[in-house]
Enzyme design. Structure first.
Site, mmCIF file in Angstrom:
data_model
loop_
_atom_site.group_PDB
_atom_site.id
_atom_site.type_symbol
_atom_site.label_atom_id
_atom_site.label_comp_id
_atom_site.label_asym_id
_atom_site.label_seq_id
_atom_site.Cartn_x
_atom_site.Cartn_y
_atom_site.Cartn_z
ATOM 1 N N CYS A 1 0.866 -1.356 0.062
ATOM 2 C CA CYS A 1 -0.146 0.025 -0.015
ATOM 3 C C CYS A 1 0.851 1.196 -0.030
ATOM 4 O O CYS A 1 2.229 1.286 0.182
ATOM 5 C CB CYS A 1 -0.890 0.082 1.115
ATOM 6 S SG CYS A 1 -0.006 -0.039 2.734
ATOM 7 N N LYS A 2 0.075 2.353 0.001
ATOM 8 C CA LYS A 2 0.929 3.623 -0.108
ATOM 9 C C LYS A 2 1.697 3.888 1.359
ATOM 10 O O LYS A 2 1.213 3.424 2.457
ATOM 11 C CB LYS A 2 0.062 4.961 -0.280
ATOM 12 C CG LYS A 2 -0.486 4.801 -1.718
ATOM 13 C CD LYS A 2 -1.333 5.938 -1.950
ATOM 14 C CE LYS A 2 -1.970 6.215 -3.374
ATOM 15 N NZ LYS A 2 -2.712 7.230 -3.557
#
Length: 248
Positions: free
Chosen positions: A107-108
């Site tokens: 994920c970010k």
């Protein structure tokens, strides 16, 4: 919550492994906290067994994985537990997250929450701040608040004497029960005062109003103000309350 790309596991489970597909998007009932990139998710060191073999250790079952022909990949799949293990650092702006069910996600770096896509898990993972993230500058009155609607966390200045709007669900709530209770009591008291004034004026000038129709406008205005205040009192009685977690 990030986009669909961040909800997919890095490696799909094969039908022989017994692990279900990660296609469902329903929210989880369980919420856990996990480190964004802990020591378990740092790519394991390579082990040279022969000149043609490069071996890494599975981060789940500790089995040996030959990655001689997979050096350009970011993750590899273990043939025993069928879970993913990173062999390279995450791309820039990304980070690895491993769910308690052993599903490896990416994920970010700025993500605060991520959902496990496995249908038999569906946990909502609250990501702990990265140890390399510089601490935020403390501001007077600025606190972390848990939304009473979506239970997500946002920052709010408690010195402001107003309601809070969650930046995630865009719904309004009261930060702390004291603010909501004070507003409710003041509005209820104001409604009683205007109702008493309206009843007193109506009773005292009813005979006079027969010859002056404009008095009826005053009666209606007083009772409308009282009704509006009582309506706002009911609004604050039913308003969700967001809890203060602590200063940033």
């Amino acid at each position: 919550m990030d986009g669909e790309s961040e909800k997919q596991p890095l490696l799909k489970q094969s039908s022989q492994s017994g692990q279900p597909d990660s296609g469902s998007e329903q929210p989880s009932q369980a919420i856990v906290t996990a480190s964004s990139i802990g020591p378990d998710e740092v790519p394991p060191p390579y082990q040279q067994e022969q000149q043609s073999s490069v071996i890494v250790t599975c981060r789940v079952c500790q089995a040996l994985i030959d990655i001689s022909w997979k050096k350009e990949q970011h993750v590899v799949k273990c043939s025993q537990c069928h879970e993913a293990t990173p062999i390279r650092n995450a791309p820039p702006g990304k980070k690895y997250v491993r769910c308690p069910c052993n599903c490896l996600l990416i994920c970010k770096s700025s993500s605060q929450r991520v959902a496990c896509p496995r249908p038999n898990c569906k946990r909502i993972i609250n990501l702990a701040p990265s140890p390399v993230t510089p601490p935020l500058l403390s501001m007077p009155g600025m606190c972390r608040v848990t939304c009473g609607h979506c239970h997500d966390t946002f920052l709010f200045d408690t010195l402001k004497n107003n309601l809070a709007r969650c930046p995630h669900c865009r719904k309004v709530s009261s930060v702390g029960a004291d603010f909501c209770r004070k507003r409710r009591n003041l509005l209820f008291l104001g409604g009683l005062i205007f109702l008493a004034i309206g009843m007193g004026v109506t009773y005292g000038t009813l005979a006079y109003a027969k010859d002056h129709s404009g008095m009826y406008i005053a009666y209606i205005s007083l009772f409308l103000v009282a009704l509006l205040l009582f309506g706002k009192t009911i609004y604050y009685c039913t308003l969700k309350v967001s809890n203060v977690e602590g200063p940033i």
